[in-house]
Design an enzyme around this catalytic site. Structure first.
Site, PDB file in Angstrom:
ATOM      1  N   HIS A 265       4.457   5.549   1.339  1.00 40.94           N
ATOM      2  CA  HIS A 265       5.431   6.611   1.064  1.00 40.94           C
ATOM      3  C   HIS A 265       4.721   7.933   0.774  1.00 40.94           C
ATOM      4  O   HIS A 265       5.139   9.003   1.230  1.00 40.94           O
ATOM      5  CB  HIS A 265       6.291   6.239  -0.144  1.00 40.94           C
ATOM      6  CG  HIS A 265       7.434   5.341   0.172  1.00 40.94           C
ATOM      7  ND1 HIS A 265       8.307   5.557   1.216  1.00 40.94           N
ATOM      8  CD2 HIS A 265       7.880   4.205  -0.446  1.00 40.94           C
ATOM      9  CE1 HIS A 265       9.221   4.614   1.238  1.00 40.94           C
ATOM     10  NE2 HIS A 265       8.982   3.775   0.243  1.00 40.94           N
TER      11      HIS A 265
ATOM     12  N   HIS B 248       3.032  -0.609   0.559  1.00 37.11           N
ATOM     13  CA  HIS B 248       4.290   0.066   0.878  1.00 37.11           C
ATOM     14  C   HIS B 248       4.437   1.363   0.077  1.00 37.11           C
ATOM     15  O   HIS B 248       4.808   2.404   0.624  1.00 37.11           O
ATOM     16  CB  HIS B 248       5.457  -0.880   0.563  1.00 37.11           C
ATOM     17  CG  HIS B 248       6.799  -0.252   0.641  1.00 37.11           C
ATOM     18  ND1 HIS B 248       7.567  -0.279   1.771  1.00 37.11           N
ATOM     19  CD2 HIS B 248       7.520   0.428  -0.296  1.00 37.11           C
ATOM     20  CE1 HIS B 248       8.709   0.357   1.535  1.00 37.11           C
ATOM     21  NE2 HIS B 248       8.701   0.789   0.287  1.00 37.11           N
ATOM     22  N   GLU B 249       4.122   1.307  -1.213  1.00 40.23           N
ATOM     23  CA  GLU B 249       4.290   2.497  -2.053  1.00 40.23           C
ATOM     24  C   GLU B 249       3.319   3.614  -1.676  1.00 40.23           C
ATOM     25  O   GLU B 249       3.693   4.787  -1.614  1.00 40.23           O
ATOM     26  CB  GLU B 249       4.129   2.125  -3.527  1.00 40.23           C
ATOM     27  CG  GLU B 249       5.165   1.138  -4.053  1.00 40.23           C
ATOM     28  CD  GLU B 249       6.597   1.584  -3.831  1.00 40.23           C
ATOM     29  OE1 GLU B 249       6.844   2.806  -3.707  1.00 40.23           O
ATOM     30  OE2 GLU B 249       7.485   0.716  -3.773  1.00 40.23           O
TER      31      GLU B 249
ATOM     32  N   GLU C  66      11.843   3.734   4.470  1.00 35.82           N
ATOM     33  CA  GLU C  66      11.470   2.451   3.898  1.00 35.82           C
ATOM     34  C   GLU C  66      10.854   1.540   4.957  1.00 35.82           C
ATOM     35  O   GLU C  66       9.844   0.867   4.714  1.00 35.82           O
ATOM     36  CB  GLU C  66      12.695   1.774   3.273  1.00 35.82           C
ATOM     37  CG  GLU C  66      13.209   2.441   2.022  1.00 35.82           C
ATOM     38  CD  GLU C  66      12.205   2.391   0.877  1.00 35.82           C
ATOM     39  OE1 GLU C  66      11.505   1.370   0.736  1.00 35.82           O
ATOM     40  OE2 GLU C  66      12.124   3.373   0.131  1.00 35.82           O
TER      41      GLU C  66
END
Length: 266
Positions: free
Chosen positions: A143, A139-140, A204
């Site tokens: 980004h 997920h990070e 997100e």
């Protein structure tokens, strides 16, 4: 003969401000798009990625200076081991990253411009296995790949500029009852609620799904991402309203990830 009273000056100025702000914003948006080198998509980017990386360097260093950082041990090795597999499965696999493990009970992880990733030991205490940790790290890195920090900063900058232009228009033609500063402040609030925060929530969710792809490509169990958000929901003792939060509700994320995994057949 009945005479129609003219509209109040403030109403005419408000309409004029709205129209002028829309024109200015549209022109700025048209000139601030660039191609994402990792996805090939056209994205809003007022800033150069290197500018944001330089701007975040001081905050990153301050965090390192003020928060205990692990440089060895089981927790440090675990993060680095999972990270290497995730990073190798992404379009940024050949790039250098600074991945730190911060000794804090915060249940969180984050990414900063300049390929900087932070993981708190509180998160390591929460996740049940490496697959769930991979979901967080996927997920990070998503980004960073989707340039969400740049897009969010760009939208905030454009919204602020439009509010300032609108404030100047109203102040220039009003009778002094509403100042440019007051209009600018109201515009900033509207921009925050209407543009910046909703975009953050969408970012997100986008990072959630891309992260699932990366963890699957790296050989982790993608369904662990669903369990991760169940744990996050149970851990959220208090949350702000989803409308005012930059992060979606954990249950919303869990359901969307589960649907996506079913769709992809992971």
């Amino acid at each position: 003969m009945t005479r129609t009273n003219p509209k109040p000056q403030s109403h005419r100025n408000t309409h004029r401000m709205a129209g002028f702000s829309i024109v200015i914003s549209s022109l700025m948006l048209a000139t601030a798009c660039s191609t994402n080198p990792y996805t090939g998509e056209q994205q809003l980017a007022v800033y150069d990625d290197a500018q944001l990386a330089d701007a975040s360097a001081q905050a990153w260093q301050e965090l390192i200076n003020t928060t205990p950082t692990l440089n060895s041990g089981a927790e440090y090795n675990r993060v680095q081991r999972v990270w290497r597999r995730i990073a190798a499965a992404t379009p940024k696999s050949g790039e250098t990253w600074d991945v730190r493990v911060f000794d804090s009970d915060q249940v969180n992880a984050f990414v900063m411009p300049g390929n900087r990733v932070g993981v708190y030991t509180g998160l390591l205490d929460l996740v049940e296995n490496d697959d769930q940790l991979a979901a967080v790290l996927g997920h990070e890195v998503a980004h960073a790949i989707y340039r969400h920090a740049n897009q969010r900063a760009s939208r905030a900058a454009l919204g602020s500029a439009a509010a300032q232009v609108g404030g100047a228009v109203i102040a220039g033609g009003s009778d002094g009852a509403i100042s440019a500063d007051q209009i600018g402040a109201l515009g900033s609030v509207a921009t925050n609620l209407g543009v910046v925060l909703p975009y953050s929530r969408n970012a997100e969710l986008e990072a959630d799904l891309a992260g699932v792809d990366y963890m699957h490509e790296a050989g982790f169990d993608a369904r662990a991402a669903v369990r991760l958000w169940q744990l996050m929901a149970n851990n959220s003792s208090s949350r702000v309203s989803a409308f005012l939060s930059t992060h979606p509700d954990p249950e919303t994320r869990r359901q969307r990830i589960a649907d996506y995994i079913d769709q992809k057949g992971y």
